[in-house]
Design a protein around this motif. Structure first.
Motif, PDB file in Angstrom:
ATOM      1  N   ILE A 101       0.755  -1.244   0.078  1.00 47.89           N
ATOM      2  CA  ILE A 101       0.462   0.427   0.145  1.00 47.89           C
ATOM      3  C   ILE A 101       0.852   1.144   0.121  1.00 47.89           C
ATOM      4  CG2 ILE A 101      -1.465   1.007   1.435  1.00 47.89           C
ATOM      5  CD1 ILE A 101      -2.986  -1.297   1.779  1.00 47.89           C
ATOM      6  N   ARG A 102       1.647   1.039   0.712  1.00 47.35           N
ATOM      7  CA  ARG A 102       3.040   2.420   0.857  1.00 47.35           C
ATOM      8  C   ARG A 102       3.718   3.232  -0.212  1.00 47.35           C
ATOM      9  NH1 ARG A 102       1.623   0.878   6.135  1.00 47.35           N
ATOM     10  NH2 ARG A 102       1.132   2.154   7.337  1.00 47.35           N
ATOM     11  N   GLN A 103       3.794   1.393  -1.200  1.00 49.75           N
ATOM     12  CA  GLN A 103       4.558   1.538  -2.555  1.00 49.75           C
ATOM     13  C   GLN A 103       3.714   1.814  -2.805  1.00 49.75           C
ATOM     14  OE1 GLN A 103       6.419  -2.081  -3.025  1.00 49.75           O
ATOM     15  NE2 GLN A 103       8.431  -2.103  -1.621  1.00 49.75           N
ATOM     16  N   ALA A 104       2.455   1.622  -3.039  1.00 50.07           N
ATOM     17  CA  ALA A 104       1.477   2.254  -4.424  1.00 50.07           C
ATOM     18  C   ALA A 104       1.515   3.732  -4.019  1.00 50.07           C
ATOM     19  CB  ALA A 104       0.379   1.228  -4.211  1.00 50.07           C
ATOM     20  N   VAL A 105       1.054   4.243  -2.998  1.00 45.54           N
ATOM     21  CA  VAL A 105       0.583   5.764  -2.756  1.00 45.54           C
ATOM     22  C   VAL A 105       1.844   6.337  -2.999  1.00 45.54           C
ATOM     23  CG1 VAL A 105       0.503   6.836  -1.251  1.00 45.54           C
ATOM     24  CG2 VAL A 105      -0.862   5.404  -0.555  1.00 45.54           C
ATOM     25  N   ALA A 106       3.657   5.680  -3.049  1.00 44.06           N
ATOM     26  CA  ALA A 106       4.682   7.030  -3.205  1.00 44.06           C
ATOM     27  C   ALA A 106       5.154   6.137  -4.694  1.00 44.06           C
ATOM     28  CB  ALA A 106       6.156   5.809  -3.004  1.00 44.06           C
ATOM     29  N   VAL A 107       4.404   5.419  -5.253  1.00 42.18           N
ATOM     30  CA  VAL A 107       4.442   5.608  -7.133  1.00 42.18           C
ATOM     31  C   VAL A 107       3.662   6.577  -7.399  1.00 42.18           C
ATOM     32  CG1 VAL A 107       3.561   4.092  -8.837  1.00 42.18           C
ATOM     33  CG2 VAL A 107       5.319   3.447  -7.296  1.00 42.18           C
ATOM     34  N   GLY A 108       2.093   6.511  -7.014  1.00 40.19           N
ATOM     35  CA  GLY A 108       0.718   7.706  -7.097  1.00 40.19           C
ATOM     36  C   GLY A 108       1.872   8.656  -7.091  1.00 40.19           C
ATOM     37  N   ALA A 109       2.330   9.676  -6.265  1.00 36.49           N
ATOM     38  CA  ALA A 109       2.606  10.763  -6.439  1.00 36.49           C
ATOM     39  C   ALA A 109       4.070  10.622  -6.957  1.00 36.49           C
ATOM     40  CB  ALA A 109       3.223  10.378  -4.082  1.00 36.49           C
ATOM     41  N   THR A 110       4.621   9.953  -7.195  1.00 38.59           N
ATOM     42  CA  THR A 110       5.542  10.288  -8.366  1.00 38.59           C
ATOM     43  C   THR A 110       5.316  11.047  -9.496  1.00 38.59           C
ATOM     44  OG1 THR A 110       7.475   8.641  -6.215  1.00 38.59           O
ATOM     45  CG2 THR A 110       7.650   9.138  -8.914  1.00 38.59           C
ATOM     46  N   ALA A 111       3.842   9.891 -10.219  1.00 39.00           N
ATOM     47  CA  ALA A 111       4.344  10.175 -11.207  1.00 39.00           C
ATOM     48  C   ALA A 111       2.854  11.470 -11.261  1.00 39.00           C
ATOM     49  CB  ALA A 111       3.415   8.952 -11.566  1.00 39.00           C
ATOM     50  N   VAL A 112       2.536  11.987 -10.434  1.00 37.52           N
ATOM     51  CA  VAL A 112       1.668  12.787 -10.562  1.00 37.52           C
ATOM     52  C   VAL A 112       2.937  13.794 -10.384  1.00 37.52           C
ATOM     53  CG1 VAL A 112      -0.317  15.105  -9.314  1.00 37.52           C
ATOM     54  CG2 VAL A 112      -0.205  11.685  -9.449  1.00 37.52           C
ATOM     55  N   MET A 113       3.903  13.590  -9.809  1.00 41.28           N
ATOM     56  CA  MET A 113       5.106  14.940  -9.640  1.00 41.28           C
ATOM     57  C   MET A 113       5.734  15.357 -10.967  1.00 41.28           C
ATOM     58  SD  MET A 113       6.090  14.377  -5.827  1.00 41.28           S
ATOM     59  CE  MET A 113       8.037  14.986  -5.971  1.00 41.28           C
ATOM     60  N   ALA A 114       6.088  14.294 -11.543  1.00 40.37           N
ATOM     61  CA  ALA A 114       6.535  13.654 -12.604  1.00 40.37           C
ATOM     62  C   ALA A 114       5.264  14.528 -14.208  1.00 40.37           C
ATOM     63  CB  ALA A 114       6.797  12.343 -13.354  1.00 40.37           C
ATOM     64  N   ALA A 115       4.411  14.712 -13.755  1.00 36.11           N
ATOM     65  CA  ALA A 115       3.452  14.685 -15.077  1.00 36.11           C
ATOM     66  C   ALA A 115       3.194  16.336 -14.648  1.00 36.11           C
ATOM     67  CB  ALA A 115       1.904  14.610 -14.606  1.00 36.11           C
ATOM     68  N   LEU A 116       3.169  16.702 -13.311  1.00 37.80           N
ATOM     69  CA  LEU A 116       3.041  18.607 -12.824  1.00 37.80           C
ATOM     70  C   LEU A 116       4.531  18.831 -13.936  1.00 37.80           C
ATOM     71  CD1 LEU A 116       0.822  18.340  -9.724  1.00 37.80           C
ATOM     72  CD2 LEU A 116       0.685  18.712 -11.875  1.00 37.80           C
ATOM     73  N   PHE A 117       5.906  18.375 -13.213  1.00 36.19           N
ATOM     74  CA  PHE A 117       6.941  19.174 -13.707  1.00 36.19           C
ATOM     75  C   PHE A 117       6.909  19.064 -15.290  1.00 36.19           C
ATOM     76  CE2 PHE A 117      11.419  18.642 -15.051  1.00 36.19           C
ATOM     77  CZ  PHE A 117      12.285  18.935 -14.092  1.00 36.19           C
ATOM     78  N   VAL A 118       6.642  18.188 -16.127  1.00 34.23           N
ATOM     79  CA  VAL A 118       6.792  18.117 -17.812  1.00 34.23           C
ATOM     80  C   VAL A 118       5.407  18.986 -18.238  1.00 34.23           C
ATOM     81  CG1 VAL A 118       5.974  16.838 -20.014  1.00 34.23           C
ATOM     82  CG2 VAL A 118       6.920  15.331 -17.805  1.00 34.23           C
ATOM     83  N   ILE A 119       4.658  19.617 -17.139  1.00 32.95           N
ATOM     84  CA  ILE A 119       3.347  20.309 -17.720  1.00 32.95           C
ATOM     85  C   ILE A 119       3.930  21.597 -17.023  1.00 32.95           C
ATOM     86  CG2 ILE A 119       0.796  21.105 -16.607  1.00 32.95           C
ATOM     87  CD1 ILE A 119       0.580  18.356 -16.353  1.00 32.95           C
ATOM     88  N   ALA A 120       5.145  21.992 -16.000  1.00 32.78           N
ATOM     89  CA  ALA A 120       5.088  23.204 -16.141  1.00 32.78           C
ATOM     90  C   ALA A 120       6.345  23.353 -17.082  1.00 32.78           C
ATOM     91  CB  ALA A 120       5.791  23.229 -14.526  1.00 32.78           C
ATOM     92  N   GLN A 121       7.499  22.671 -17.368  1.00 34.51           N
ATOM     93  CA  GLN A 121       8.649  23.528 -17.797  1.00 34.51           C
ATOM     94  C   GLN A 121       9.372  24.804 -17.888  1.00 34.51           C
ATOM     95  OE1 GLN A 121       7.001  23.139 -22.290  1.00 34.51           O
ATOM     96  NE2 GLN A 121       6.579  21.415 -22.146  1.00 34.51           N
ATOM     97  N   THR A 122       9.517  24.513 -16.582  1.00 37.17           N
ATOM     98  CA  THR A 122      10.216  25.673 -15.776  1.00 37.17           C
ATOM     99  C   THR A 122      11.476  26.126 -16.736  1.00 37.17           C
ATOM    100  OG1 THR A 122      10.992  24.221 -14.377  1.00 37.17           O
ATOM    101  CG2 THR A 122       8.755  25.611 -13.607  1.00 37.17           C
ATOM    102  N   PRO A 123      11.944  27.100 -17.027  1.00 38.99           N
ATOM    103  CA  PRO A 123      13.185  27.542 -17.530  1.00 38.99           C
ATOM    104  C   PRO A 123      14.251  27.163 -16.626  1.00 38.99           C
ATOM    105  CG  PRO A 123      11.887  29.433 -17.898  1.00 38.99           C
ATOM    106  CD  PRO A 123      11.404  28.079 -17.391  1.00 38.99           C
ATOM    107  N   ALA A 124      15.600  27.174 -16.485  1.00 40.62           N
ATOM    108  CA  ALA A 124      16.567  27.267 -16.316  1.00 40.62           C
ATOM    109  C   ALA A 124      17.260  28.259 -14.610  1.00 40.62           C
ATOM    110  CB  ALA A 124      17.939  26.512 -16.408  1.00 40.62           C
ATOM    111  N   THR A 125      16.989  27.745 -14.236  1.00 47.31           N
ATOM    112  CA  THR A 125      17.120  29.458 -12.617  1.00 47.31           C
ATOM    113  C   THR A 125      18.305  29.262 -11.093  1.00 47.31           C
ATOM    114  OG1 THR A 125      16.126  30.956 -11.383  1.00 47.31           O
ATOM    115  CG2 THR A 125      15.367  28.940 -11.770  1.00 47.31           C
ATOM    116  N   ASN A 126      19.065  30.707 -11.473  1.00 46.51           N
ATOM    117  CA  ASN A 126      20.157  30.175 -10.181  1.00 46.51           C
ATOM    118  C   ASN A 126      19.410  29.940  -9.378  1.00 46.51           C
ATOM    119  OD1 ASN A 126      22.271  29.011 -11.723  1.00 46.51           O
ATOM    120  ND2 ASN A 126      22.350  31.681 -12.429  1.00 46.51           N
TER     121      ASN A 126
END
Length: 425
Positions: A101-126
């Motif tokens: 159960i805990r692994q499944a929750v972590a996998v789901g959260a990782t997938a959602v974060m990856a999708a949101l990161f791809v959608i954001a497409q933030t430029p490089a910054t210091n």
């Protein structure tokens, strides 16, 4: 940044040590999860260092990809630590289900974060990544998912740590480690809750004016430090106790050295030859164990000394025993100190007599010095030091040598020294 590197190195070393204990048949699931947690934690911190962060971003061709990697590794480090505690606190029937159960929750959260990161497409910054792009809804949602998952995991981690600590009896170091583990989880909540609050306020259109970055990073690193210390403390205490035991063995072996060396010089066939390791690492390990002292080498040394005693028994002289008792008492010795000196004198004279091929006497005997291995080691160490340093042993040997030079029977010489005058009759 220096503190981050230090904590990362500590976590990496702790994870590597844990991984080294999993070789062979020692693959305990809870220990495996602990090693995974520490390695993920070390990597999560390492990728945030400026050089590694810039290098990975350039290598992968995705700006700020190291942020996603670091956040995912942090989340999986907490999940792995949680799985470790599940193995400790749940019944065998419920363990696998709880872990899945805990692994499944972590996998789901990782997938959602990856999708949101791809959608954001933030430029490089210091600048600070989240602080720079927090007003964009994909990043704010990303941090809510990350902070929420981390908050849930840390609360569960602290809860299970305290539950397991209450069950432990007679292992104070382990209990302390679990309390530090729980404390690290609770302190780290300052980081996860803060980023969630900032993300929510930005998402609803309210600017978060407080300087939250320093507080969140302090909570994050302090919590990680407590978790790392709590993870390695029980193992470190056990390793320290083992090292202390080896040091004590080495000291006892050193105390027995004069007696053992005298026995071996008189009986070169006594030392038991040990199989020589074929590989360099095996030879180095064998040399280190021999130099530091271990239980096996200590046992061998006791057995070899006792084997030497058996071969010397025909030359043990009861008159030497009597004379050594008298000389020792005149020197103010008594109790165990006197007994050790007497035994050392009997052994020293027997070694000398055998070396000169003198006639066997066999009128003396040497009693066992201890009821177990520990007692034998301590006793033979005492006898060895008497053989090496006692003036009583030196006086007895000197009397014997003087009688030999004068061509007289050593017993008659001893009686003369005692004032009986038998040597002149």
């Amino acid at each position: 940044m220096i503190f981050t590197a230090v904590v990362a190195c500590a976590a990496l070393c702790a994870g590597a040590y844990t991984a080294s204990t999993l070789r062979g048949g020692n693959r305990v699931p809870s220990r495996t999860w602990m090693g995974i947690a520490l390695l993920c934690l070390a990597l999560a911190l390492a990728v945030l260092t400026p050089d590694i962060r810039t290098g990975l971003d350039d290598l992968l061709g995705v700006p700020n990809i190291t942020r996603l990697i670091s956040h995912a590794l942090t989340m999986w480090a907490a999940t792995a630590a949680l799985c470790m505690l599940v193995y400790w606190t749940h019944t065998p029937q419920a363990t696998l289900r709880a872990v899945y159960i805990r692994q499944a929750v972590a996998v789901g959260a990782t997938a959602v974060m990856a999708a949101l990161f791809v959608i954001a497409q933030t430029p490089a910054t210091n600048q600070e990544w989240f602080g720079t792009y927090a007003d964009e809804w994909p990043i704010a949602t990303y941090m809510i998912v990350f902070g929420g998952m981390l908050t849930y995991t840390l609360i569960d981690l602290a809860r299970l740590s305290l539950r397991y600590a209450r069950r432990i009896i007679g292992r104070p170091v382990t209990r302390l480690g679990l309390h530090l583990f729980a404390g690290g989880g609770l302190v780290s909540l300052g980081y996860s809750v803060t980023i969630m609050v900032v993300a929510v306020t930005e998402l609803v259109g309210v600017d978060f004016v407080a300087d939250w970055t320093k507080f969140s990073y302090v909570c994050q690193l302090a919590g990680i430090g407590l978790i790392v210390v709590g993870s390695v403390l029980p193992g470190t205490a056990s390793a320290s106790a083992a090292a202390l035991h080896r040091a004590q063995d080495a000291h006892q072996s050193e105390l027995m050295e004069p007696l053992w060396r005298a026995i071996v010089q008189a009986h070169p066939t006594i030392p038991r030859s040990q199989p020589r390791p074929k590989h360099l690492w095996g030879r180095m390990a064998a040399w280190t164990a021999s130099w530091m002292g271990d239980g096996r080498s200590l046992t061998r040394r006791v057995l070899e000394i006792r084997d030497g005693y058996l071969q010397l028994a025909p030359w043990f002289d009861g008159n030497v025993q009597t004379r050594a008792i008298d000389v020792g008492r005149k020197a103010g010795l008594s109790g165990l100190e006197l007994q050790a000196v007497v035994e050392a004198a009997v052994v020293a004279v027997a070694l000398d007599a055998k070396a000169r091929a003198e006639a066997q006497v066999g009128t003396g005997e040497v009693e066992p010095g201890g009821e177990d291995l520990t007692g034998e080691v301590q006793w033979l160490g005492r006898v060895s030091q008497a053989l090496d340093r006692s003036s009583v042993v030196a006086d007895v040997l000197a009397e014997r040598e003087r009688a030999r030079r004068e061509g007289r029977n050593w017993v008659d010489q001893t009686l003369d020294d005692l004032g009986f005058g038998q040597g002149r009759q």
